[in-house]
Write a protein that holds these residues in place. Structure first.
Motif, PDB file in Angstrom:
ATOM      1  N   PHE A 118      87.673  32.751  41.663  1.00 30.71           N
ATOM      2  CA  PHE A 118      87.884  31.270  41.428  1.00 30.71           C
ATOM      3  C   PHE A 118      89.600  31.153  40.856  1.00 30.71           C
ATOM      4  O   PHE A 118      89.962  30.123  41.391  1.00 30.71           O
ATOM      5  CB  PHE A 118      86.941  30.799  40.540  1.00 30.71           C
ATOM      6  N   ARG A 119      89.792  32.148  40.102  1.00 30.26           N
ATOM      7  CA  ARG A 119      91.274  31.959  39.549  1.00 30.26           C
ATOM      8  C   ARG A 119      92.092  32.473  40.417  1.00 30.26           C
ATOM      9  O   ARG A 119      93.240  31.794  40.649  1.00 30.26           O
ATOM     10  CB  ARG A 119      91.263  32.734  38.273  1.00 30.26           C
ATOM     11  N   LEU A 120      91.787  33.386  41.151  1.00 30.27           N
ATOM     12  CA  LEU A 120      92.647  34.078  42.126  1.00 30.27           C
ATOM     13  C   LEU A 120      93.084  32.936  43.278  1.00 30.27           C
ATOM     14  O   LEU A 120      94.391  33.097  43.635  1.00 30.27           O
ATOM     15  CB  LEU A 120      92.038  35.361  42.683  1.00 30.27           C
ATOM     16  N   LEU A 121      92.100  32.120  43.801  1.00 32.67           N
ATOM     17  CA  LEU A 121      92.217  31.272  44.560  1.00 32.67           C
ATOM     18  C   LEU A 121      92.676  29.789  43.982  1.00 32.67           C
ATOM     19  O   LEU A 121      92.793  28.999  44.799  1.00 32.67           O
ATOM     20  CB  LEU A 121      91.120  30.960  45.460  1.00 32.67           C
ATOM     21  N   GLY A 122      93.194  29.939  42.892  1.00 27.97           N
ATOM     22  CA  GLY A 122      93.856  28.684  42.461  1.00 27.97           C
ATOM     23  C   GLY A 122      93.045  27.744  41.941  1.00 27.97           C
ATOM     24  O   GLY A 122      93.151  26.386  41.983  1.00 27.97           O
ATOM     25  N   GLY A 123      91.845  27.998  41.456  1.00 27.99           N
ATOM     26  CA  GLY A 123      90.758  27.018  41.056  1.00 27.99           C
ATOM     27  C   GLY A 123      89.954  26.149  42.234  1.00 27.99           C
ATOM     28  O   GLY A 123      89.821  25.164  41.882  1.00 27.99           O
ATOM     29  N   VAL A 124      89.932  27.044  43.519  1.00 31.18           N
ATOM     30  CA  VAL A 124      88.983  26.184  44.414  1.00 31.18           C
ATOM     31  C   VAL A 124      87.911  27.043  44.644  1.00 31.18           C
ATOM     32  O   VAL A 124      87.692  28.344  44.636  1.00 31.18           O
ATOM     33  CB  VAL A 124      89.956  26.300  45.787  1.00 31.18           C
ATOM     34  N   PRO A 125      86.676  26.624  44.889  1.00 26.71           N
ATOM     35  CA  PRO A 125      86.485  25.008  44.949  1.00 26.71           C
ATOM     36  C   PRO A 125      86.455  24.348  43.651  1.00 26.71           C
ATOM     37  O   PRO A 125      85.909  25.060  42.634  1.00 26.71           O
ATOM     38  CB  PRO A 125      85.075  24.865  45.717  1.00 26.71           C
ATOM     39  N   THR A 126      87.139  23.376  43.405  1.00 26.78           N
ATOM     40  CA  THR A 126      87.367  22.720  42.049  1.00 26.78           C
ATOM     41  C   THR A 126      86.029  22.254  41.371  1.00 26.78           C
ATOM     42  O   THR A 126      85.986  22.460  40.229  1.00 26.78           O
ATOM     43  CB  THR A 126      88.183  21.434  42.170  1.00 26.78           C
ATOM     44  N   TRP A 127      84.952  22.018  42.254  1.00 23.24           N
ATOM     45  CA  TRP A 127      83.514  21.647  41.295  1.00 23.24           C
ATOM     46  C   TRP A 127      83.028  22.790  41.197  1.00 23.24           C
ATOM     47  O   TRP A 127      81.946  22.622  40.049  1.00 23.24           O
ATOM     48  CB  TRP A 127      82.643  20.930  42.406  1.00 23.24           C
ATOM     49  N   LEU A 128      83.215  24.004  40.945  1.00 21.66           N
ATOM     50  CA  LEU A 128      82.877  25.290  40.652  1.00 21.66           C
ATOM     51  C   LEU A 128      83.115  25.298  39.127  1.00 21.66           C
ATOM     52  O   LEU A 128      82.714  26.246  38.287  1.00 21.66           O
ATOM     53  CB  LEU A 128      83.178  26.431  41.340  1.00 21.66           C
ATOM     54  N   ALA A 129      84.203  24.610  38.621  1.00 18.66           N
ATOM     55  CA  ALA A 129      84.889  24.899  37.442  1.00 18.66           C
ATOM     56  C   ALA A 129      83.693  24.741  36.270  1.00 18.66           C
ATOM     57  O   ALA A 129      83.361  25.670  35.181  1.00 18.66           O
ATOM     58  CB  ALA A 129      85.914  24.171  37.342  1.00 18.66           C
ATOM     59  N   GLU A 130      82.966  23.595  36.455  1.00 21.45           N
ATOM     60  CA  GLU A 130      81.851  23.438  35.413  1.00 21.45           C
ATOM     61  C   GLU A 130      80.838  24.399  35.325  1.00 21.45           C
ATOM     62  O   GLU A 130      80.604  24.841  34.381  1.00 21.45           O
ATOM     63  CB  GLU A 130      81.351  22.055  35.739  1.00 21.45           C
ATOM     64  N   GLN A 131      80.513  24.803  36.442  1.00 19.63           N
ATOM     65  CA  GLN A 131      79.387  25.900  36.621  1.00 19.63           C
ATOM     66  C   GLN A 131      79.759  27.342  35.942  1.00 19.63           C
ATOM     67  O   GLN A 131      79.103  27.948  35.345  1.00 19.63           O
ATOM     68  CB  GLN A 131      78.916  26.065  37.851  1.00 19.63           C
ATOM     69  N   LEU A 132      81.034  27.529  36.177  1.00 20.39           N
ATOM     70  CA  LEU A 132      81.879  28.729  35.571  1.00 20.39           C
ATOM     71  C   LEU A 132      81.972  28.739  33.883  1.00 20.39           C
ATOM     72  O   LEU A 132      82.402  29.562  33.455  1.00 20.39           O
ATOM     73  CB  LEU A 132      82.662  29.330  36.364  1.00 20.39           C
ATOM     74  N   ALA A 133      82.062  27.475  33.482  1.00 24.70           N
ATOM     75  CA  ALA A 133      82.622  27.159  32.067  1.00 24.70           C
ATOM     76  C   ALA A 133      81.591  28.201  31.396  1.00 24.70           C
ATOM     77  O   ALA A 133      80.474  28.046  31.365  1.00 24.70           O
ATOM     78  CB  ALA A 133      82.572  25.873  31.658  1.00 24.70           C
ATOM     79  N   PRO A 134      82.282  28.846  30.177  1.00 21.54           N
ATOM     80  CA  PRO A 134      81.388  29.492  29.357  1.00 21.54           C
ATOM     81  C   PRO A 134      80.529  28.511  28.432  1.00 21.54           C
ATOM     82  O   PRO A 134      80.730  27.356  28.179  1.00 21.54           O
ATOM     83  CB  PRO A 134      82.275  30.337  28.250  1.00 21.54           C
ATOM     84  N   PRO A 135      79.374  28.879  28.160  1.00 22.37           N
ATOM     85  CA  PRO A 135      78.417  27.829  27.224  1.00 22.37           C
ATOM     86  C   PRO A 135      79.023  27.654  25.945  1.00 22.37           C
ATOM     87  O   PRO A 135      79.553  28.430  25.225  1.00 22.37           O
ATOM     88  CB  PRO A 135      77.209  28.765  27.060  1.00 22.37           C
ATOM     89  N   ALA A 136      78.814  26.452  25.450  1.00 21.46           N
ATOM     90  CA  ALA A 136      79.306  25.909  24.217  1.00 21.46           C
ATOM     91  C   ALA A 136      78.476  26.777  23.233  1.00 21.46           C
ATOM     92  O   ALA A 136      77.549  27.190  23.194  1.00 21.46           O
ATOM     93  CB  ALA A 136      78.989  24.339  23.944  1.00 21.46           C
TER      94      ALA A 136
END
Length: 254
Positions: free
Chosen positions: A233-251
């Motif tokens: 995800f980071r290698l491809l510049g944050g694409v797809p953008t909607w994946l960011a929330e799913q990959l966010a570490p748990p609070a």
């Protein structure tokens, strides 16, 4: 997907387009097709690339609209007009599901036009079935209708040799299985989707496939899969953008 750059012996133009598309370079891929504005197939392919860019990045809506109008203008028969309507439906769906603008009615109407235009055995019919499944699942919250549409698309993808579409049908059928608590079925579908995408070199679709499979695996395998998804995800510049929330570490726990 013979003829679209994913198999040996394909047209060099298609091979170049696929290499760019698979890495999220939709604008560059579309530029390769721009000189072929009199070809209905290549004009539609250009629109398809720019519509996909909207879904993966949330940007480029005006360019996609312009490309779609061009594809609609040169479409010469019902199959070509139906395929263009299918892309218009997808663009309207993307706008709605990404909360850019509610175009759900437009999406349904466009896919309805596509269904009326495309012959039952047309190569574009499985993709239409898949997209009708997306609307049923994500806009109408009707998992049963979505599952039926995905299964039709899955069978059609096999019949037409559309391997990339097969990776999507496996993924979405697996997601519905997971929703129903069918863990083994979900794991199998996500595994097949990931395998196809890795085989094709579809990099922009590999991180979502890894993250989806992680949801069916125990630790430490789940963590390994998510870490690899995050790296891609980071290698491809944050694409797809909607994946960011799913990959966010748990609070952290309170």
């Amino acid at each position: 997907m013979s003829g679209t750059g994913t198999t040996a012996g394909d047209d060099p133009l298609q091979t170049a387009v696929w290499r760019l598309r698979s890495r999220g370079c939709w604008t560059d891929a579309a530029a390769l097709l721009a000189p072929h504005s009199t070809s209905p197939a290549l004009t539609l392919q250009r629109a398809t690339l720019l519509v996909e860019r909207c879904l993966f990045t949330g940007k480029g809506w005006a360019d996609a609209e312009d490309a779609l109008r061009a594809a609609e203008a040169v479409a010469g028969d019902d199959d070509e007009r139906g395929a263009a309507a299918c892309e218009r439906g997808q663009l309207a769906y993307a706008s709605t599901v990404l909360s850019v603008r509610d175009r759900a009615d437009e999406a349904r109407a466009a896919l309805g036009r596509a269904a009326a235009l495309l012959a039952p055995a047309a190569p574009g019919r499985p993709l239409l079935d898949f997209r009708r499944g997306l609307i049923a699942e994500h806009l109408a919250d009707s998992p049963q209708a979505a599952r039926a549409a995905y299964r039709r698309a899955h069978a059609g993808a096999i019949a037409h040799g559309d391997t990339l579409l097969l990776s999507f049908t496996w993924r979405h059928l697996a997601a519905l299985a997971l929703r129903d608590g069918e863990l083994a079925e979900a794991r199998h579908g996500f595994t097949e989707s990931l395998r196809i995408r890795e085989d094709l070199g579809y990099l922009i679709g590999t991180a979502p496939a890894l993250a989806a499979l992680a949801d069916t695996e125990p630790e430490p395998e789940a963590g390994r899969l998510r870490a690899e998804a995050t790296r891609l995800f980071r290698l491809l510049g944050g694409v797809p953008t909607w994946l960011a929330e799913q990959l966010a570490p748990p609070a952290p726990a309170a």
